[in-house]
Design a protein around this motif. Structure first.
Motif, PDB file in Angstrom:
ATOM      1  N   THR A  39       0.865  -1.182   0.000  1.00  0.00           N
ATOM      2  CA  THR A  39       0.000   0.000   0.000  1.00  0.00           C
ATOM      3  C   THR A  39       0.897   1.227   0.000  1.00  0.00           C
ATOM      4  O   THR A  39       1.763   1.368   0.861  1.00  0.00           O
ATOM      5  CB  THR A  39      -0.903   0.008   1.248  1.00  0.00           C
ATOM      6  OG1 THR A  39      -1.682  -1.192   1.261  1.00  0.00           O
ATOM      7  CG2 THR A  39      -1.839   1.208   1.237  1.00  0.00           C
ATOM      8  N   ARG A  41       2.006   5.329  -0.220  1.00  0.00           N
ATOM      9  CA  ARG A  41       1.682   6.700   0.157  1.00  0.00           C
ATOM     10  C   ARG A  41       1.819   7.646  -1.038  1.00  0.00           C
ATOM     11  O   ARG A  41       2.353   7.285  -2.064  1.00  0.00           O
ATOM     12  CB  ARG A  41       2.598   7.141   1.311  1.00  0.00           C
ATOM     13  CG  ARG A  41       2.196   6.461   2.621  1.00  0.00           C
ATOM     14  CD  ARG A  41       3.115   6.816   3.748  1.00  0.00           C
ATOM     15  NE  ARG A  41       3.209   8.248   4.069  1.00  0.00           N
ATOM     16  CZ  ARG A  41       2.308   8.943   4.759  1.00  0.00           C
ATOM     17  NH1 ARG A  41       1.206   8.345   5.185  1.00  0.00           N
ATOM     18  NH2 ARG A  41       2.493  10.232   5.011  1.00  0.00           N
ATOM     19  N   TRP A  42       1.282   8.831  -0.864  1.00  0.00           N
ATOM     20  CA  TRP A  42       1.400   9.886  -1.875  1.00  0.00           C
ATOM     21  C   TRP A  42       0.786   9.476  -3.219  1.00  0.00           C
ATOM     22  O   TRP A  42       1.284   9.826  -4.288  1.00  0.00           O
ATOM     23  CB  TRP A  42       2.855  10.321  -2.041  1.00  0.00           C
ATOM     24  CG  TRP A  42       3.402  10.824  -0.749  1.00  0.00           C
ATOM     25  CD1 TRP A  42       4.179  10.143   0.154  1.00  0.00           C
ATOM     26  CD2 TRP A  42       3.172  12.102  -0.168  1.00  0.00           C
ATOM     27  NE1 TRP A  42       4.439  10.912   1.261  1.00  0.00           N
ATOM     28  CE2 TRP A  42       3.829  12.138   1.091  1.00  0.00           C
ATOM     29  CE3 TRP A  42       2.469  13.248  -0.584  1.00  0.00           C
ATOM     30  CZ2 TRP A  42       3.790  13.250   1.928  1.00  0.00           C
ATOM     31  CZ3 TRP A  42       2.437  14.351   0.245  1.00  0.00           C
ATOM     32  CH2 TRP A  42       3.103  14.346   1.482  1.00  0.00           C
ATOM     33  N   GLY A  43      -0.296   8.701  -3.126  1.00  0.00           N
ATOM     34  CA  GLY A  43      -0.980   8.278  -4.346  1.00  0.00           C
ATOM     35  C   GLY A  43      -0.139   7.371  -5.218  1.00  0.00           C
ATOM     36  O   GLY A  43      -0.451   7.187  -6.400  1.00  0.00           O
ATOM     37  N   HIS A  45       2.925   7.982  -6.071  1.00  0.00           N
ATOM     38  CA  HIS A  45       3.871   8.782  -6.855  1.00  0.00           C
ATOM     39  C   HIS A  45       5.185   8.931  -6.095  1.00  0.00           C
ATOM     40  O   HIS A  45       5.218   9.040  -4.868  1.00  0.00           O
ATOM     41  CB  HIS A  45       3.283  10.156  -7.172  1.00  0.00           C
ATOM     42  CG  HIS A  45       2.025  10.077  -7.969  1.00  0.00           C
ATOM     43  ND1 HIS A  45       1.993   9.695  -9.291  1.00  0.00           N
ATOM     44  CD2 HIS A  45       0.727  10.303  -7.616  1.00  0.00           C
ATOM     45  CE1 HIS A  45       0.761   9.698  -9.740  1.00  0.00           C
ATOM     46  NE2 HIS A  45      -0.043  10.064  -8.736  1.00  0.00           N
ATOM     47  N   PHE A  93      -5.279   0.603   0.531  1.00  0.00           N
ATOM     48  CA  PHE A  93      -5.596   1.938   0.033  1.00  0.00           C
ATOM     49  C   PHE A  93      -5.238   2.967   1.092  1.00  0.00           C
ATOM     50  O   PHE A  93      -5.759   2.927   2.208  1.00  0.00           O
ATOM     51  CB  PHE A  93      -7.086   2.037  -0.305  1.00  0.00           C
ATOM     52  CG  PHE A  93      -7.537   3.387  -0.810  1.00  0.00           C
ATOM     53  CD1 PHE A  93      -6.822   4.062  -1.786  1.00  0.00           C
ATOM     54  CD2 PHE A  93      -8.699   3.968  -0.316  1.00  0.00           C
ATOM     55  CE1 PHE A  93      -7.233   5.298  -2.256  1.00  0.00           C
ATOM     56  CE2 PHE A  93      -9.128   5.201  -0.785  1.00  0.00           C
ATOM     57  CZ  PHE A  93      -8.398   5.865  -1.761  1.00  0.00           C
ATOM     58  N   ASP A  94      -4.319   3.859   0.757  1.00  0.00           N
ATOM     59  CA  ASP A  94      -3.988   4.990   1.617  1.00  0.00           C
ATOM     60  C   ASP A  94      -4.480   6.237   0.898  1.00  0.00           C
ATOM     61  O   ASP A  94      -3.826   6.748  -0.014  1.00  0.00           O
ATOM     62  CB  ASP A  94      -2.479   5.057   1.871  1.00  0.00           C
ATOM     63  CG  ASP A  94      -2.069   6.278   2.688  1.00  0.00           C
ATOM     64  OD1 ASP A  94      -2.959   6.866   3.333  1.00  0.00           O
ATOM     65  OD2 ASP A  94      -0.886   6.635   2.670  1.00  0.00           O
ATOM     66  N   CYS A  95      -5.633   6.704   1.314  1.00  0.00           N
ATOM     67  CA  CYS A  95      -6.238   7.869   0.662  1.00  0.00           C
ATOM     68  C   CYS A  95      -5.523   9.136   1.103  1.00  0.00           C
ATOM     69  O   CYS A  95      -5.314   9.355   2.297  1.00  0.00           O
ATOM     70  CB  CYS A  95      -7.713   7.940   1.030  1.00  0.00           C
ATOM     71  SG  CYS A  95      -8.584   9.329   0.281  1.00  0.00           S
ATOM     72  N   ILE A  96      -5.126   9.981   0.156  1.00  0.00           N
ATOM     73  CA  ILE A  96      -4.517  11.246   0.536  1.00  0.00           C
ATOM     74  C   ILE A  96      -5.558  12.068   1.305  1.00  0.00           C
ATOM     75  O   ILE A  96      -6.749  12.081   0.973  1.00  0.00           O
ATOM     76  CB  ILE A  96      -3.977  12.009  -0.687  1.00  0.00           C
ATOM     77  CG1 ILE A  96      -5.077  12.278  -1.714  1.00  0.00           C
ATOM     78  CG2 ILE A  96      -2.839  11.236  -1.332  1.00  0.00           C
ATOM     79  CD1 ILE A  96      -4.623  13.124  -2.881  1.00  0.00           C
ATOM     80  N   LEU A  99      -8.620  14.213   0.061  1.00  0.00           N
ATOM     81  CA  LEU A  99      -9.658  13.511  -0.704  1.00  0.00           C
ATOM     82  C   LEU A  99     -10.677  12.815   0.189  1.00  0.00           C
ATOM     83  O   LEU A  99     -11.810  12.551  -0.232  1.00  0.00           O
ATOM     84  CB  LEU A  99      -8.990  12.484  -1.628  1.00  0.00           C
ATOM     85  CG  LEU A  99      -9.867  11.739  -2.630  1.00  0.00           C
ATOM     86  CD1 LEU A  99     -10.547  12.725  -3.583  1.00  0.00           C
ATOM     87  CD2 LEU A  99      -9.034  10.733  -3.414  1.00  0.00           C
TER      88      LEU A  99
END
Length: 217
Positions: A39, A41-43, A45, A93-96, A99
């Protein structure tokens, strides 16, 4: 939510987890470590080639910062710190953060259910006010550093665009223990291995206490 609604995922161990009705017995420690290591971080990216930064590595970095703080955490507090984002390893899923409000109350309730069963599984005590304040400060400090050293934002953008006010630290808190290139994301297999080792090291002394109960592996 309908009583017939299900959201099954099959974990690497072969166990099945219903994300809508989870229990503390639905995953192994290995499943959690692999999930957090996969999973990102940072979408997802990163300015680094290869895998992006995993939640597993981030969690270990926040724990490393917490261990430097005064007072140093006891084992139960360190375990809670290591597992502060554990539910993300079950959803992968790590949602920023900006969002999250747009995903609605259903997603927030799902996260809360998963966090609750994680707390049951690992016998995590609730945060008190001071511990939560310290955790948030360290978590935000890591976010500021990751934004620059991993995601590629400038220091000015961290403050002006991302709204993070923490100072950007230069030293990777994991470099002293693990070596390697500072701030470089670990491959998922390595991140899972190191997270699992840390998780087991923190659990074993707790399980050995008189009257303590062990959790399913």
């Amino acid at each position: 939510m309908s009583g017939s609604a299900r959201a099954w995922v099959r974990l690497p161990s072969g166990r099945r987890l219903d994300l809508l009705a989870p229990t503390p017995f639905d995953w192994t420690d290995e499943d959690l470590a692999i999930g957090l290591a996969r999973t990102f971080r940072w979408g997802g990216h990163s300015v680094w080639p290869g895998a992006p930064l995993s939640v597993a590595q981030h969690s270990m970095a926040v724990l490393a910062l917490r261990r430097r703080a005064r007072p140093a955490p006891v084992r139960a507090e360190a375990l809670r710190e290591l597992l502060h984002d554990a539910e993300e390893g079950l959803t992968n899923f790590d949602c920023i953060s900006p969002l999250k409000p747009f995903l609605g109350p259903g997603f927030m309730a799902l996260q809360d259910r998963l966090a609750s069963v994680v707390a049951q599984r690992y016998a995590l005590s609730p945060w008190d006010v001071e511990a939560k304040r310290l955790h948030k400060r360290l978590d935000v400090a890591m976010a500021a550093a990751e934004a620059v050293h991993v995601a590629g934002w400038s220091r000015a953008e961290v403050r002006a665009v991302l709204g993070i006010r923490a100072r950007v630290m230069e030293a990777d808190p994991l470099a002293a223990a693990f070596g390697g290139v500072p701030w470089q994301p670990w491959p998922p297999e390595l991140a899972a291995e190191r997270f699992l080792e840390a998780l087991r090291a923190l659990q074993e002394p707790l399980a050995a206490r008189p009257g303590a109960t062990t959790t399913p592996a």
